[in-house]
Design an enzyme around this catalytic site. Sequence first.
Site, PDB file in Angstrom:
ATOM      1  CE1 TYR A  75      49.009 -18.778  -1.776  1.00 14.44           C
ATOM      2  CE2 TYR A  75      48.269 -18.216  -3.982  1.00 14.44           C
ATOM      3  CZ  TYR A  75      48.193 -18.049  -2.607  1.00 14.44           C
ATOM      4  OH  TYR A  75      47.296 -17.146  -2.085  1.00 14.44           O
ATOM      5  CE  LYS A  79      44.456 -19.333  -0.416  1.00 13.38           C
ATOM      6  NZ  LYS A  79      44.303 -18.823   0.967  1.00 13.38           N
TER       7      LYS A  79
END
Length: 184
Positions: A75, A79
């Site tokens: 993740y 991002k």
Amino acid sequence: GIDILINNASAISISPTLETPMKRYDLISSVNARGTFLCSKTCIPHLLHAKNPHILNLSPPLNMNPKWFKDYLAYTMSKYGMSMCTLGMAEEFKSAGIAVNSLWPKTTIATAAIAFNFPREVLSASRKPAIMADAAYEILTRDSRQTTGNFFIDEEVLREAGTKDFSQYALDSRAPLFPDLFVE
């Protein structure tokens, strides 16, 4: 024409490396980093003709503290890929007058992603999405030639714009706010 692009779509997976299925990794990478790059690349030819063109990525400030990588590496990479688009495209399109910035919340925001991925207490300790909308408005109404390559935090943007009372944004005014990921 297109005046503004907001790269808001995001897939989340708060899981450690060994618990992240490759199908999930591919999804978050495709939606977050690839999606931001693709949407930006597709809109830029139109943004070149706008009077005050902006790209706003909902992505965090780049912070290489290992604590942001150790528990949810996939993740974080996805991002940060969005944030790297901000960094690179801001410089690449600065002379064309296209602003490319990132916006990230200081606290968690009461979204379906928070409700689904975190305990109920985190949702209660979150702010309403309106704080991000208000901060985005403040950024997107600035001169694109003067405002590019920034990693904005919602509360800081609104404080700079004169907001003093943030209680209107609290989902539950009795709950202490929960800080978002990637914010120190």
